[in-house]
Design an enzyme around this catalytic site. Structure first.
Site, PDB file in Angstrom:
ATOM      1  N   TYR A  14       0.838  -1.210   0.000  1.00 55.27           N
ATOM      2  CA  TYR A  14       0.000   0.000   0.000  1.00 55.27           C
ATOM      3  C   TYR A  14       0.870   1.255   0.000  1.00 55.27           C
ATOM      4  CZ  TYR A  14      -3.834   3.074   1.542  1.00 55.27           C
ATOM      5  OH  TYR A  14      -4.770   4.079   1.642  1.00 55.27           O
ATOM      6  N   ASP A  38     -12.547   8.044   4.586  1.00 57.34           N
ATOM      7  CA  ASP A  38     -11.289   8.787   4.718  1.00 57.34           C
ATOM      8  C   ASP A  38     -11.553  10.277   4.571  1.00 57.34           C
ATOM      9  OD1 ASP A  38      -8.765   9.842   4.658  1.00 57.34           O
ATOM     10  OD2 ASP A  38      -8.096   8.707   2.924  1.00 57.34           O
TER      11      ASP A  38
END
Lengths: 131, 131
Positions: A14, A38
């Protein structure tokens, strides 16, 4: 239930993909119907297509991503602290904690990003080297 | 939605109470029907009485608790990294990330603790002082 090694690998991929601007790579880590929040409290992004669009934009804002401490792997979830140094001002960084929930296929089924205005700060400069 | 200042205060009280062995103080931060999952994947502890019993035991295992990075406050949730230096061996510490969800009364409604076997490590010693 995932192994620690697997969890470390997901986080490593990631961060690498974020640093390389590889939004397709990031999207491939997610399940087909995965959900992103997010930061916490914002509208949720659902499904791999929407997630790819989200990261296509997000990587443009990233100058560099640095891990800030240990990855914590527990059951089928992962938590890790990191900072995003901002492309628009590399003197600023956001300190984030992400939570990944992993499904039986080893894909990220949900991501929740913890950060608020108080986590946007000047990047600390290394102390000058003295003789 | 909580303020950053409120979130910092909750974490500060939580760490102070852990360091002082004040399990009643810790329990008072929680709502009546709060839920604890520590670590993620283990049986849940539900309700303030069970939570007080949990911390009565837990504080016996604590030599010292140290915050390891920034507290992240987002919407009505808080995430923070810390380490627990173990009473049974102060050369060992567990690195944890806790997530608190806060209710409208400002109480912790749920706590989820992220840590695994890979997060139990020797405490790093400070470098020796040289002239």
């Amino acid at each position: 239930m995932i192994t620690e090694q697997f969890g470390l690998g997901v986080v490593s991929s990631y961060i690498e993909f974020l640093n390389n601007g590889n939004f397709e790579g990031i999207a491939s880590l997610y399940s087909k119907n995965a959900i992103i929040e997010d930061p916490i409290g914002s509208d949720k992004i659902i499904g791999r297509t929407a997630i790819q669009d989200f990261y296509r934009q997000a990587v443009l804002g990233v100058h560099q991503v640095n891990q800030l401490g240990e990855v914590r792997v527990a059951s089928n979830e992962i938590a890790f602290p990191f900072e995003v140094v901002l492309a628009k001002d590399p003197n600023l960084a956001i300190s984030v904690i992400d939570i990944f929930k992993i499904n039986a296929e080893g894909e990220i089924d949900s991501m929740r990003a913890f950060w608020g205005p108080g986590n946007v700060k000047s990047v600390s400069k290394p102390a000058p080297i003295t003789a």
